[in-house]
Write a protein that holds these residues in place. Sequence first.
Motif, PDB file in Angstrom:
ATOM      1  N   MET A   1       0.845  -1.177   0.000  1.00 45.60           N
ATOM      2  CA  MET A   1       0.000   0.000   0.000  1.00 45.60           C
ATOM      3  C   MET A   1       0.891   1.242   0.000  1.00 45.60           C
ATOM      4  N   ARG A   2       0.554   2.200  -0.828  1.00 44.23           N
ATOM      5  CA  ARG A   2       1.277   3.459  -0.923  1.00 44.23           C
ATOM      6  C   ARG A   2       0.413   4.569  -0.331  1.00 44.23           C
ATOM      7  N   ARG A   3       1.061   5.492   0.351  1.00 41.17           N
ATOM      8  CA  ARG A   3       0.359   6.609   0.963  1.00 41.17           C
ATOM      9  C   ARG A   3       1.041   7.910   0.531  1.00 41.17           C
ATOM     10  N   TYR A   4       0.271   8.958   0.470  1.00 41.55           N
ATOM     11  CA  TYR A   4       0.787  10.283   0.146  1.00 41.55           C
ATOM     12  C   TYR A   4       0.618  11.170   1.372  1.00 41.55           C
ATOM     13  N   ALA A   5       1.600  12.022   1.617  1.00 42.79           N
ATOM     14  CA  ALA A   5       1.521  12.916   2.768  1.00 42.79           C
ATOM     15  C   ALA A   5       2.122  14.268   2.396  1.00 42.79           C
ATOM     16  N   VAL A   6       1.560  15.301   2.981  1.00 46.72           N
ATOM     17  CA  VAL A   6       2.077  16.660   2.812  1.00 46.72           C
ATOM     18  C   VAL A   6       2.771  17.066   4.103  1.00 46.72           C
ATOM     19  N   VAL A   7       3.972  17.618   3.942  1.00 42.64           N
ATOM     20  CA  VAL A   7       4.730  18.128   5.075  1.00 42.64           C
ATOM     21  C   VAL A   7       4.963  19.613   4.816  1.00 42.64           C
ATOM     22  N   ARG A   8       4.346  20.441   5.639  1.00 45.53           N
ATOM     23  CA  ARG A   8       4.524  21.895   5.512  1.00 45.53           C
ATOM     24  C   ARG A   8       5.639  22.324   6.451  1.00 45.53           C
ATOM     25  N   VAL A   9       6.625  22.997   5.872  1.00 44.24           N
ATOM     26  CA  VAL A   9       7.757  23.456   6.665  1.00 44.24           C
ATOM     27  C   VAL A   9       7.859  24.968   6.574  1.00 44.24           C
ATOM     28  N   ALA A  10       8.420  25.571   7.599  1.00 41.20           N
ATOM     29  CA  ALA A  10       8.540  27.024   7.634  1.00 41.20           C
ATOM     30  C   ALA A  10       9.891  27.404   8.231  1.00 41.20           C
ATOM     31  N   TRP A  11      10.295  28.610   7.938  1.00 43.32           N
ATOM     32  CA  TRP A  11      11.550  29.165   8.442  1.00 43.32           C
ATOM     33  C   TRP A  11      11.257  29.978   9.695  1.00 43.32           C
ATOM     34  N   ASP A  12      11.976  29.685  10.760  1.00 42.37           N
ATOM     35  CA  ASP A  12      11.884  30.459  12.000  1.00 42.37           C
ATOM     36  C   ASP A  12      13.065  31.421  12.004  1.00 42.37           C
ATOM     37  N   ASP A  13      12.783  32.682  11.701  1.00 41.22           N
ATOM     38  CA  ASP A  13      13.852  33.668  11.569  1.00 41.22           C
ATOM     39  C   ASP A  13      14.555  33.942  12.892  1.00 41.22           C
ATOM     40  N   GLU A  14      13.831  33.812  13.979  1.00 40.40           N
ATOM     41  CA  GLU A  14      14.430  34.060  15.288  1.00 40.40           C
ATOM     42  C   GLU A  14      15.410  32.944  15.667  1.00 40.40           C
ATOM     43  N   ALA A  15      14.982  31.692  15.488  1.00 41.65           N
ATOM     44  CA  ALA A  15      15.820  30.544  15.828  1.00 41.65           C
ATOM     45  C   ALA A  15      16.777  30.162  14.700  1.00 41.65           C
ATOM     46  N   LYS A  16      16.527  30.694  13.498  1.00 45.87           N
ATOM     47  CA  LYS A  16      17.350  30.408  12.312  1.00 45.87           C
ATOM     48  C   LYS A  16      17.333  28.920  11.954  1.00 45.87           C
ATOM     49  N   VAL A  17      16.132  28.338  11.946  1.00 45.63           N
ATOM     50  CA  VAL A  17      15.973  26.930  11.574  1.00 45.63           C
ATOM     51  C   VAL A  17      14.712  26.750  10.735  1.00 45.63           C
ATOM     52  N   TRP A  18      14.715  25.704   9.935  1.00 47.10           N
ATOM     53  CA  TRP A  18      13.517  25.220   9.259  1.00 47.10           C
ATOM     54  C   TRP A  18      12.870  24.216  10.190  1.00 47.10           C
ATOM     55  N   TYR A  19      11.534  24.201  10.256  1.00 49.62           N
ATOM     56  CA  TYR A  19      10.848  23.274  11.141  1.00 49.62           C
ATOM     57  C   TYR A  19       9.565  22.773  10.472  1.00 49.62           C
ATOM     58  N   VAL A  20       9.110  21.597  10.917  1.00 49.93           N
ATOM     59  CA  VAL A  20       7.840  21.053  10.436  1.00 49.93           C
ATOM     60  C   VAL A  20       6.730  21.836  11.111  1.00 49.93           C
ATOM     61  N   GLU A  21       5.977  22.566  10.304  1.00 49.90           N
ATOM     62  CA  GLU A  21       4.893  23.382  10.814  1.00 49.90           C
ATOM     63  C   GLU A  21       3.594  22.573  10.938  1.00 49.90           C
ATOM     64  N   LYS A  22       3.365  21.707   9.950  1.00 55.50           N
ATOM     65  CA  LYS A  22       2.147  20.899   9.907  1.00 55.50           C
ATOM     66  C   LYS A  22       2.415  19.705   9.010  1.00 55.50           C
ATOM     67  N   SER A  23       1.787  18.584   9.327  1.00 56.07           N
ATOM     68  CA  SER A  23       2.037  17.384   8.541  1.00 56.07           C
ATOM     69  C   SER A  23       0.849  16.438   8.590  1.00 56.07           C
ATOM     70  N   ASP A  24       0.707  15.638   7.547  1.00 52.98           N
ATOM     71  CA  ASP A  24      -0.289  14.575   7.518  1.00 52.98           C
ATOM     72  C   ASP A  24       0.154  13.368   8.348  1.00 52.98           C
ATOM     73  N   ILE A  25       1.390  13.372   8.814  1.00 53.51           N
ATOM     74  CA  ILE A  25       1.927  12.276   9.625  1.00 53.51           C
ATOM     75  C   ILE A  25       1.826  12.684  11.094  1.00 53.51           C
ATOM     76  N   ASP A  26       0.977  12.005  11.852  1.00 55.61           N
ATOM     77  CA  ASP A  26       0.806  12.335  13.272  1.00 55.61           C
ATOM     78  C   ASP A  26       2.121  12.212  14.033  1.00 55.61           C
ATOM     79  N   GLY A  27       2.438  13.239  14.812  1.00 54.21           N
ATOM     80  CA  GLY A  27       3.622  13.210  15.658  1.00 54.21           C
ATOM     81  C   GLY A  27       4.903  13.676  14.999  1.00 54.21           C
ATOM     82  N   LEU A  28       4.843  14.022  13.721  1.00 54.98           N
ATOM     83  CA  LEU A  28       6.065  14.441  13.021  1.00 54.98           C
ATOM     84  C   LEU A  28       6.455  15.845  13.471  1.00 54.98           C
TER      85      LEU A  28
END
Length: 76
Positions: A1-28
């Motif tokens: 079985m194949r699954r598709y998922a969207v991972v939304r990432v954003a830049w945190d200018d204060e911390a200077k990192v990319w982070y997972v903002e929202k995802s179809d994968i619970d707990g990511l």
Amino acid sequence: MRRYAVVRVAWDDEAKVWYVEKSDIDGLATEADTLEELRRKVPIIIQDLLEGRADRPEEIELDFIAYAHDCVRIAT
């Protein structure tokens, strides 16, 4: 079985990192200094999150959607 998922990432200018903002994968949740590094980390974390679950798919195709905001000051 194949699954598709969207991972939304954003830049945190204060911390200077990319982070997972929202995802179809619970707990990511993770962050990294670069978008490329984040993309390398996410599959490993997903495997850990789904390990041992009876309903885990054989494969997950990921769509990464990245958001960053910049400001350009125009000289007058």
